[in-house]
Structure formats: C-alpha cells, structure tokens
Write an enzyme that holds these catalytic residues in place. Structure first.
Site, PDB file in Angstrom:
ATOM      1  N   PRO A 361       5.842   5.808  -5.202  1.00 19.43           N
ATOM      2  CA  PRO A 361       5.993   4.579  -7.269  1.00 19.43           C
ATOM      3  C   PRO A 361       5.421   3.594  -7.252  1.00 19.43           C
ATOM      4  CG  PRO A 361       7.980   5.095  -5.499  1.00 19.43           C
ATOM      5  CD  PRO A 361       7.111   5.938  -4.909  1.00 19.43           C
ATOM      6  N   VAL A 363       5.184  -0.348  -8.536  1.00 15.82           N
ATOM      7  CA  VAL A 363       4.743  -1.368  -9.648  1.00 15.82           C
ATOM      8  C   VAL A 363       3.930  -2.633  -8.917  1.00 15.82           C
ATOM      9  CG1 VAL A 363       7.156  -2.950 -10.053  1.00 15.82           C
ATOM     10  CG2 VAL A 363       7.858  -0.529  -9.276  1.00 15.82           C
ATOM     11  N   ASP A 537       4.400  -0.295  -3.424  1.00 12.93           N
ATOM     12  CA  ASP A 537       5.368   0.911  -2.604  1.00 12.93           C
ATOM     13  C   ASP A 537       7.152   0.889  -3.075  1.00 12.93           C
ATOM     14  OD1 ASP A 537       6.562   3.137  -2.325  1.00 12.93           O
ATOM     15  OD2 ASP A 537       5.324   3.628  -0.345  1.00 12.93           O
ATOM     16  N   HIS A 538       7.099   1.195  -4.485  1.00 10.44           N
ATOM     17  CA  HIS A 538       8.618   1.203  -4.388  1.00 10.44           C
ATOM     18  C   HIS A 538      10.018   1.308  -4.089  1.00 10.44           C
ATOM     19  CE1 HIS A 538      11.419  -1.716  -7.089  1.00 10.44           C
ATOM     20  NE2 HIS A 538      11.025  -1.257  -7.995  1.00 10.44           N
ATOM     21  N   ARG A 539       9.169   2.505  -2.897  1.00 10.20           N
ATOM     22  CA  ARG A 539      10.687   3.261  -2.178  1.00 10.20           C
ATOM     23  C   ARG A 539      10.768   1.794  -1.199  1.00 10.20           C
ATOM     24  NH1 ARG A 539       6.579   7.952  -0.200  1.00 10.20           N
ATOM     25  NH2 ARG A 539       5.954   6.302   0.462  1.00 10.20           N
TER      26      ARG A 539
END
Length: 566
Positions: A361, A363, A537-539
């Site tokens: 994901p 951002v 990587d928003h994880r």
C-alpha cells in the site's frame, strides 16, 4: 567434427532470450570467446561468445526469435574434437548428401559449386537437385519429422519456408490417415450443417435448420468407422462433435512447441495426442496448431449460432469478448496503429511495477527544501572534480544525505519478509538510482554509500548509469538495493508518486531544482528549491516516520557541509 552450441543460462532465473543480432555467418572462422551473437533477456542485453575455435557451420535461430535456454542456436566445425553421437548423425547426413550429389547431372553439379562459393545455405534433395531453406524452416522440419529435402519450396528461388514445411507435415498426416495402416491418428473435422443435411445429423441433438459451423477433434483407431469416416469422405449428414480437452497432468513437448502453445493461448496438457515418448504423451507443433484452430472454429460457430438465433428473435445471453474469439483484455487495433511485442526488459519492468503497486500500500509524502547552499557548493566543487576526470552532479550529495538520514531512521531501510512474517532491517546502505533507458527503467545499485566519498560515489554512479543505458550492465550490478532514488526532475517535473522498488519499503523522487520565491527572515526572496516525493510501504513505514526522515534529509541538503561529519 560438428560442435553444437546451446543458448547458455546468461543469468539466474532467466529462461529464454530474444536473439537480437548475429555477428557471424556460415563459413566464418571464429576464435574462442569471440562474440557471435547478441541476446536480450528479461534483464539486459548480453553478448554470447563462441566456446571454441572453428568455423561456423549453421545458424539455427533468426533475429527476433525468442529462444529457450538450452536450445541449440549455432553449430561449429571444429578440428580435433571427439566424435559425439550428434557428430556421427551429421557425418551420416553429409555422406548421404555426397552420394546424392554424385548422382546429379554435370550441370547441377556446376550450379551446386556456384551456390557453395556464394555462401548460400542449401541442402541436397533426393533427386540430386539443391534446395534452399532458412534455419528456422530446417529446425521446424526436424521438430515435425519432415524430410526437408522432399519439400517443394515456394519462396524466392525455390527457398523452403516454414509454411512449406508445415504444409508438408499436414500433407503427410493426411496421407497417413487415409492409409490402412494400424495405430491411432489424431484427426480434426470442421463441417457445416445446413438446411439440407436433415434432422438428427448432430449427435447432440441440434436440428439442421440453424446452419451453424461445428468443429471436432477426435481419436480414430482401427475400429472407428461410420460417422467419422463418412465425414472425412465428404458425405452429407456427417456428425459434428464438440471439442474435448485431454486434461493430462503431464505432457512432453519441445520448448518451441510450448512457446507456440503459450502464444496461441492453449493449455498443452489439453491437446489430444496418441504419440508417446518414454511412456509419456508427446505433443508437437502441428497438434497444437490443429487444436487451437479447432477451438477458434468452435468459438466462431458459437458466435454464428448466437447471431442466427438473435436474428430469428431467439434472444440469448450477451456475447463476451472471449466468446467472440478474443481475450477479455484484448485491444482492437485501428488502421494506422502500430503494435510491438511486450516482452524482455519492458515486460519485466511492468511485472515488477504491478507486483509492487498491488502488494505494498503506497503513501507519498511531499515536501520541498531550500537547496541554495547545495547549488553553491556543487558549483564550487565541480571544477575540482573535472580536474580528476569526474562529472559531479547533485546525485552524490543526495545519496550521502539519504544514507545519513537512513542511519537515523532505519525503518526506511527495510524489507518485509512476508513468508516469515518479519521486518528485515538492512545493515547496508545500498542505494539504487533509477535510470531511464531505451528499454525502460533500470535501477543500478551503488553499494555501501555511507562509506564512500562524493567523488567515488559520482564516479561509480556515472559508470553504472552509462552501462545501464548502453545495456551492458551486469545483473548483479542491479541487485542488493535497500533504498532507491529516482530523479524525474532531470526530465522536468515538480512532484510525483514513485512506485517502490519492491521488496524495498521506500523510494525518494527528486524534482527539478528551480528558482522559486521563499520567505527568508521575513522577506520574500528567490531561492533554489528542490522538491521531494517520498513513497513508502505503509505496512512497514508510518506517515510520521516518513515525515521525520524527510525533515532529517532536508537538514543535510540545506546545509551540505554537515555531510563532512558522515
């Protein structure tokens, strides 16, 4: 003796390559390690060297052809080589050809000598004449079991083409089917059921008044008589059968046959066959083409039957793109449109981008930095670097600043191990530099950025970027990155949303350095401003982590003398 040379594994994970260009021709003398061809893999363009000292005998692939690793692409005549099984076969073929030549007329012999002196690739047929054939046609003939010397060429000067070989193969199959010999034979029947063929002609109960085109692929053995035989004889009222996939778990086939099946969208385990090799079903190119054509005809029959039903007022389900014979994602081309293959490096880039975008994901954090001091320092050091033969750009400064910021914010120098459920904090600061090339975006990696000076970074970066653009970069020089920088500002641009170089967890985009109005000590003045776009990587990385990293990066770029402490 004859030495066969197979396309080598030019890189880990590479299964095939596209032959771009031959640097030799039949009859040329070559030395060991001399470059004989250029091959493009899904990673880069590589030179293929000769493994021996000798003479080029035959080229078995043509420019533009995709060749699986392990496929013979060229043969050499080498003195002093031990006789192998393939050498003995080649010698036997040569002796047979020599006998045929002796039986030819004197005129034909003179023509043969003239052809040999001109270097034209040819072979001797059973009637004593000579025929011409392209390497691809010869290879296809071997795969289909066709005696190329018995094929009539339709090309210029009687040259045998691939179409001629396939026609000969199909003709041989038809002759075998019409004989009384034993064994099973794969057959395909395509027949039109019209109004005059009567009711009940089709085994599935379809009436004869709808006039649809039906296709059948069936097995015929010694006991098969009746409907199928009548259909092959051309009698009216022949029964049309539906296509049935074989549905095997394992099928033997040549690499070229598997490539053809992929191109035609055919599952090779579904292609009917009665040929066995080493106790396993074996499928050749002819069977794949026959099955694909049968599928195509069946789809056309369905579309035609549906159209007839709609014209008759019997509305059916809407026709999909797949039912009309094209894939659901097929793009229709209009007049003047141009198509080019989506493969090699471009396809690899696309697949990597797709995986990254749909796995991590994204951002993107945007900011700008007053780079006036950076511009002044670079202008001051640029002449000194040129004296040492190094072109000094802004990239080495940014790389050093990134390495310093990563040391303070290590969460951006990570990779997510999804299989083991762990976040891996990388000890090395290996920075990739996204580079635009004719084949697409490549990312050469500069290792251990934190331990190198500006001039060394500049020299290594310039060299790797040049090698990437020349398509001579090694695969290992694009591996091992922990963080990536992309400089879209060099082309023109302010902000962007870069796609992460997966499995890394962050990528920094640089905009163009331009003069912009900024407030300094209460006054609006012109300053050199650099825009930043950091995708994460928003994880793994939170937005606050991204903001803190960029703030630290800005400190180093606004006052680059701080880099002297690193």
């Amino acid at each position: 003796m004859v030495r066969e040379f197979k396309l080598p594994d030019v890189g880990e994970g590479v299964a095939e390559g596209e032959l771009l260009e031959w640097h030799v021709q039949p009859g040329d003398t070559v030395e060991e390690d001399q470059v004989v061809a250029e091959v493009e893999t899904d990673k880069a363009v590589v030179d293929v060297p000769s493994p021996v000292n000798g003479t080029v005998r035959e080229l078995l692939a043509e420019p533009g052809e995709v060749v699986p690793v392990g496929t013979v692409i060229i043969t050499f005549d080498v003195e002093g080589e031990p006789v192998t099984e393939s050498d003995q076969d080649a010698t036997a073929d040569t002796e047979t050809a020599a006998v045929s030549e002796e039986s030819a007329t004197e005129t034909e012999s003179e023509e043969a000598v003239a052809e040999e002196s001109s270097g034209t690739e040819s072979s001797v047929n059973g009637q004593g004449g000579r025929i011409f054939a392209a390497p691809s046609a010869r290879r296809l003939a071997r795969e289909l079991g066709v005696d190329i010397a018995a094929v009539d060429g339709s090309g210029p000067g009687g040259r045998v083409t691939e179409a001629d070989v396939r026609a000969a193969a199909e003709g041989g199959e038809a002759a075998d089917a019409g004989s009384d010999g034993g064994g099973k034979q794969l057959k395909s029947a395509v027949s039109r059921i019209g109004d005059d063929e009567g009711d009940g002609a089709s085994g599935d109960g379809q009436s004869g008044d709808s006039g649809g085109l039906k296709s059948a692929v069936s097995r015929i053995d010694d006991g098969d008589t009746g409907g199928s035989a009548d259909a092959s004889a051309g009698g009216a009222g022949a029964a049309a059968q539906s296509i049935e996939a074989a549905g095997r778990e394992r099928t033997l086939a040549a690499p070229a046959t598997r490539n053809l099946a992929d191109e035609l969208g055919v599952d090779i385990d579904d292609v009917p066959t009665d040929e066995m090799r080493d106790g396993e079903p074996y499928v050749d190119e002819a069977a794949v083409r026959e099955y694909a054509e049968a599928q195509k005809q069946a789809q056309a029959a369905d579309a035609e039957a549906l159209a007839n039903a709609e014209r008759a007022g019997e509305a059916g389900p809407p026709t999909t793109t797949a039912e009309s014979g094209a894939g659901p994602d097929a793009v229709e081309a209009s007049e003047g449109d141009r198509r080019e293959p989506y493969r090699g490096v471009r396809k690899t880039i696309g697949e990597a981008m797709e995986r990254s975008k749909f796995t991590a994901p994204h951002v993107t954090h945007h900011d700008k930095v007053d780079a006036t001091a950076l511009v002044e320092l670079r202008e001051k050091l640029k002449p000194r670097a040129e004296e040492r033969g190094v072109k000094l750009t802004y990239m080495p400064f940014v790389m050093k600043a990134v390495a310093a910021a990563l040391a303070e914010h290590p969460v951006l120098n990570t990779q997510l191990d999804e299989e083991n459920g762990e976040i891996v904090y990388k000890a090395d600061h290996n920075v990739g530099v996204a580079t635009a090339t004719d084949a697409g975006l490549m990312v050469p990696v500069v290792k251990d950025v934190d331990g190198k000076g500006l001039l060394q970074l500049a020299s290594e970066t310039n060299e790797l970027v040049s090698k990437a653009r020349e398509r001579s970069i090694a695969r290992e020089e694009m591996q091992g990155g922990t963080f990536t920088i992309t400089n879209f500002g060099a082309i023109g641009g302010e902000y962007a949303t870069p796609i992460i170089n997966y499995p890394e967890t962050a990528i920094l985009g640089l905009g163009a350095i331009e003069e912009r109005p900024m407030a300094v000590d209460g006054e609006v003045v012109a300053r050199d401003v650099l825009t930043l776009s950091l995708s994460i990587d928003h994880r793994v990385v939170d937005g606050a982590d991204a903001a803190r990293f960029v703030n630290t990066l800005k400190e180093y770029l606004e006052d680059p003398t701080l880099l002297l402490l690193e």
